[in-house]
Scaffold this active site. Structure first.
Site, PDB file in Angstrom:
ATOM      1  N   GLN A 275       0.819  -1.213   0.000  1.00 23.98           N
ATOM      2  CA  GLN A 275       0.000   0.000   0.000  1.00 23.98           C
ATOM      3  C   GLN A 275       0.852   1.264   0.000  1.00 23.98           C
ATOM      4  O   GLN A 275       0.481   2.278  -0.598  1.00 23.98           O
ATOM      5  CB  GLN A 275      -0.927   0.019   1.229  1.00 23.98           C
ATOM      6  CG  GLN A 275      -1.978  -1.061   1.240  1.00 23.98           C
ATOM      7  CD  GLN A 275      -1.543  -2.250   2.094  1.00 23.98           C
ATOM      8  OE1 GLN A 275      -0.373  -2.612   2.108  1.00 23.98           O
ATOM      9  NE2 GLN A 275      -2.484  -2.860   2.798  1.00 23.98           N
TER      10      GLN A 275
ATOM     11  N   ASP B 173      -5.809   1.141  13.076  1.00 21.06           N
ATOM     12  CA  ASP B 173      -7.042   0.422  12.774  1.00 21.06           C
ATOM     13  C   ASP B 173      -7.905   0.274  14.019  1.00 21.06           C
ATOM     14  O   ASP B 173      -9.133   0.222  13.922  1.00 21.06           O
ATOM     15  CB  ASP B 173      -6.709  -0.956  12.196  1.00 21.06           C
ATOM     16  CG  ASP B 173      -6.213  -0.864  10.768  1.00 21.06           C
ATOM     17  OD1 ASP B 173      -7.055  -0.897   9.857  1.00 21.06           O
ATOM     18  OD2 ASP B 173      -4.995  -0.726  10.559  1.00 21.06           O
TER      19      ASP B 173
ATOM     20  N   ASN C 239      -2.341  -1.697  14.251  1.00 19.39           N
ATOM     21  CA  ASN C 239      -2.209  -1.070  12.937  1.00 19.39           C
ATOM     22  C   ASN C 239      -1.533  -2.056  11.990  1.00 19.39           C
ATOM     23  O   ASN C 239      -1.166  -3.172  12.381  1.00 19.39           O
ATOM     24  CB  ASN C 239      -1.399   0.231  13.047  1.00 19.39           C
ATOM     25  CG  ASN C 239      -1.479   1.066  11.785  1.00 19.39           C
ATOM     26  OD1 ASN C 239      -2.572   1.300  11.254  1.00 19.39           O
ATOM     27  ND2 ASN C 239      -0.353   1.516  11.284  1.00 19.39           N
ATOM     28  N   LYS C 240      -1.346  -1.649  10.764  1.00 23.38           N
ATOM     29  CA  LYS C 240      -0.757  -2.505   9.735  1.00 23.38           C
ATOM     30  C   LYS C 240       0.496  -3.200  10.248  1.00 23.38           C
ATOM     31  O   LYS C 240       1.308  -2.597  10.947  1.00 23.38           O
ATOM     32  CB  LYS C 240      -0.435  -1.664   8.495  1.00 23.38           C
ATOM     33  CG  LYS C 240       0.136  -2.458   7.335  1.00 23.38           C
ATOM     34  CD  LYS C 240      -0.798  -3.553   6.863  1.00 23.38           C
ATOM     35  CE  LYS C 240      -2.127  -3.022   6.416  1.00 23.38           C
ATOM     36  NZ  LYS C 240      -3.071  -4.089   6.011  1.00 23.38           N
TER      37      LYS C 240
END
Length: 303
Positions: free
Chosen positions: A155, A196, A206-207
């Protein structure tokens, strides 16, 4: 950076707060070009006087509609920080030193490292972490960004770099494992990521790879910030240990855009997120203010 300060003349706390804040901001190298009480914006017989200042940002201290009235009467729209008592949607219940992290986060000439995608493609409007970077750029600060590619779905490489280039913000793409090297070389001034999910104690999911970046940042004495809306905080979760972690399709690891890059029989693990303990987080940036330790009390106060 040039700041304009306005406070309510009839609110002793606001006036004292503004005086202390000005002293602290000038100590940080900010230039105060306008410092006037809200008497200038109170309704008069012929209506309020329009406000026109040559500043990069306006800081408004007060309550009872002060922030909203001031914004409506500005002749030139510039970024506004509202610090007040009684208005919803702005920084609330702060001491002067609590407001400083917002101004200290990104300075002119900073190089920022970010992870995954947190711009308009992933969220809305400005985005979260990228929104903070975009605002700094719009304020005239010369910022540079290092974007991690963000394996396995890339991403950062595919989305974040595209958004930053579109905004004419200088960006350098690096692999995830290069972050520690650049931090150790003094090339990174701060790290800003999204979230997130956030637990009540400030632990952040999070990621995948965020936890590693937080540990590296702490080891190298680099501020690590999380930007997320209040809706991301789940006050029913006491800590990050309660946040479920999704295990995604292993083919995202063994393949890149449908092309196999690993032996056919190899096993692959693919957790989508990791949890960063709050002790590694310098501050959490929300739409209602900036929270720092102790997160349990500070995050709850922003509700």
């Amino acid at each position: 950076m040039k700041l304009a300060l306005i406070s309510r003349i009839d609110d002793r706390r606001a006036v004292e707060f503004t005086a202390q804040l000005r002293q602290m901001l000038e100590g940080e190298g900010f230039t105060i070009v306008y410092d006037q009480s809200s008497a200038a914006i109170q309704p008069r017989e012929r209506g309020p006087r329009p406000i026109e200042v040559d500043a990069d940002m306006m800081v408004i201290v007060g309550g009872d509609g002060t922030v909203l009235r001031t914004v409506q009467m500005m002749k030139k729209q510039i970024p506004v920080i509202g610090i007040n008592w009684g208005e919803v949607g702005f920084l609330t219940d702060l001491e002067p030193e609590d407001a400083l992290p917002f101004f200290r986060m990104i300075k002119d000439g900073f190089t920022i490292l970010t992870h995954c995608n947190t711009g308009s493609l992933a969220t809305a409007a400005y985005g979260t972490a990228l929104g903070v970077i975009k605002m700094a750029h719009e304020q005239g600060k010369k910022v540079n960004v290092y974007a991690t590619e963000t394996r396995p779905l890339l991403q950062g490489a595919r989305l974040t770099t595209w958004e930053l280039l579109k905004e004419n913000i200088p960006v350098t793409l690096i692999t995830d494992r290069m972050a520690g090297y650049f931090m150790s070389q003094g090339a990174i001034d701060c790290v800003i990521v999204g979230a997130d999910r956030i637990a009540a104690n400030g632990d952040v999911a999070n990621k995948i790879g965020t936890y590693s970046l937080a540990v590296l940042a702490t080891e190298n004495g680099i501020p690590f910030y999380v930007a997320a809306p209040l809706s991301t905080i789940d006050f029913s979760l006491s800590s990050g240990a309660d946040i479920p972690i999704e295990e995604r399709n292993p083919e995202e690891v063994t393949h890149i855009q449908g092309v196999r890059i690993a032996p056919a029989k190899v096993k692959a693990a693919n957790p989508a997120f990791d949890v960063t303990p709050h002790c590694y987080i310098s501050a959490i940036i929300t739409e209602k203010g900036v929270a720092k330790e102790p997160y349990v009390e500070r995050l709850k106060a922003l509700q």
